[in-house]
Design an enzyme around this catalytic site. Structure first.
Site, short mmCIF file in Angstrom:
data_model
loop_
_atom_site.label_atom_id
_atom_site.label_comp_id
_atom_site.label_asym_id
_atom_site.label_seq_id
_atom_site.Cartn_x
_atom_site.Cartn_y
_atom_site.Cartn_z
N ALA A 198 0.82 -1.20 0.00
CA ALA A 198 0.00 0.00 0.00
C ALA A 198 0.86 1.25 0.00
CB ALA A 198 -0.93 0.01 1.22
N CYS A 199 1.86 1.30 0.90
CA CYS A 199 2.64 2.52 1.07
C CYS A 199 3.92 2.45 0.28
CB CYS A 199 2.96 2.73 2.55
SG CYS A 199 4.06 4.11 2.87
N GLY A 200 4.22 3.50 -0.48
CA GLY A 200 5.41 3.49 -1.32
C GLY A 200 6.58 4.22 -0.73
#
Length: 325
Positions: free
Chosen positions: A136-138
């Site tokens: 989800a988080c980059g």
């Protein structure tokens, strides 16, 4: 611990006899079937049913023997992923900096042993980044706010840079500037390719749990280099890696993603040198700002022959039925 090592180097694929080849182990399954209980109209069915589930497994990236990142990814096309990840993360400057890739399957997941050039490894050590899984988080693990804006010039096959402007001297070089790069394709071509992409995602159709990325060439309208993954960033890295391995001119076409357009998706497109990024869903404010800065034409809500262009619409002549500049 049971483990299988698979090398992607050409030499490793051949046996002692030139006419023989080594049979590689079967790749891990992308999906599996589990028993589930359906609920319809508020009532639970008494009989269990079988459902397709997308496989999500830890994939560790090891650079020259040093742990670098652990992702959660779909365990296929991992060679493409390694190539794309190394380029879009600024680890290497060009495909020539990747010397070898080996996959090691263990009970805990998959390790990608990537050998990169000594110069790139030295630069990476100086940069000293720690990263975590990014379904989800980059930006997990980035140590400073300045590190978020990771846009050193990269050298894809069609956008070579001189040693003086390599990623080894990021403070003294200019970033990718795609403002003057033509799209090379019409809006009609792009929209047709995006429409076709939806029908070419077998893993998503089977499980409903994955994203896809693809590329459409300047002279085409069919999506190619389609890659699927549980993570949208991973899918895009796989597509970019496949393009690099095939030495396709990434700048002569558009990248398509079946997700929203986040800051990092635009960042990866810029690092790869692609002038157009089309997303099925909405972009974020940071993504739009970065697209404006780097010269990327950014499209969102690209579906059903419609789209919203959020940055650099001048790349398409809207008054001329979408003819490219």
């Amino acid at each position: 611990m049971d483990k299988v090592v698979t090398s992607v180097s050409t030499a490793a694929l051949k046996g002692s006899d030139p006419t023989d080849t080594v049979a590689l182990p079967a790749a891990p399954a992308r999906s599996l079937r589990l028993q589930v209980t359906r609920v319809h109209d508020g009532l639970m069915h008494s009989q269990a049913e079988s459902d397709a589930i997308a496989v999500e497994t830890p994939v560790a990236v090891e650079l020259n023997g040093i742990n670098h990142a652990v992702m959660l990814a779909t365990p296929d096309n991992l060679e493409d992923f390694a190539w794309g990840f190394c380029l879009t993360e600024g680890i290497v400057r060009s495909p020539d900096d990747i010397r070898d890739i080996e996959q090691e399957r263990t009970d805990l997941g998959i390790i990608l042993h990537v050998q990169i050039s000594p110069a790139c490894m030295q630069f990476l050590k100086e940069r000293r980044r720690q990263m975590a899984g990014r379904t989800a988080c980059g930006l997990c693990g980035v140590e400073t706010l300045e590190a978020v804006r990771r846009l050193p010039p990269v050298a894809p096959p069609s956008h070579a840079v001189s040693p003086a402007t390599s990623a080894l001297a990021p403070s003294s070089v200019q970033q990718h500037n795609l403002h003057a790069v033509p799209a090379g394709l019409t809006l009609a071509q792009l929209l047709k390719a995006m429409g076709a992409l939806r029908e070419q995602q077998p893993l998503h159709q089977d499980t409903g749990a994955t994203h896809a990325a693809a590329w459409v060439a300047a002279n085409g309208h069919t999506p190619t280099f389609i890659r699927e993954d549980v993570g949208r960033h991973n899918a895009l890295d796989k597509t970019i890696g496949a393009l690099l391995r095939d030495t396709q001119p990434i700048g002569h076409g558009a990248l398509l993603v079946s997700s929203r357009a986040s800051f990092e998706m635009v960042q990866k497109a810029a690092m790869a040198g692609c002038p157009v990024l089309a997303a099925v869903s909405a972009p974020t404010s940071a993504a739009i700002a970065l697209a404006e800065e780097t010269g990327i034409t950014l499209l969102g809500f690209t579906r059903a022959q419609q789209a919203t262009i959020y940055a650099h619409s001048q790349r398409f002549q809207l008054s001329d039925k979408g003819k490219a500049l």
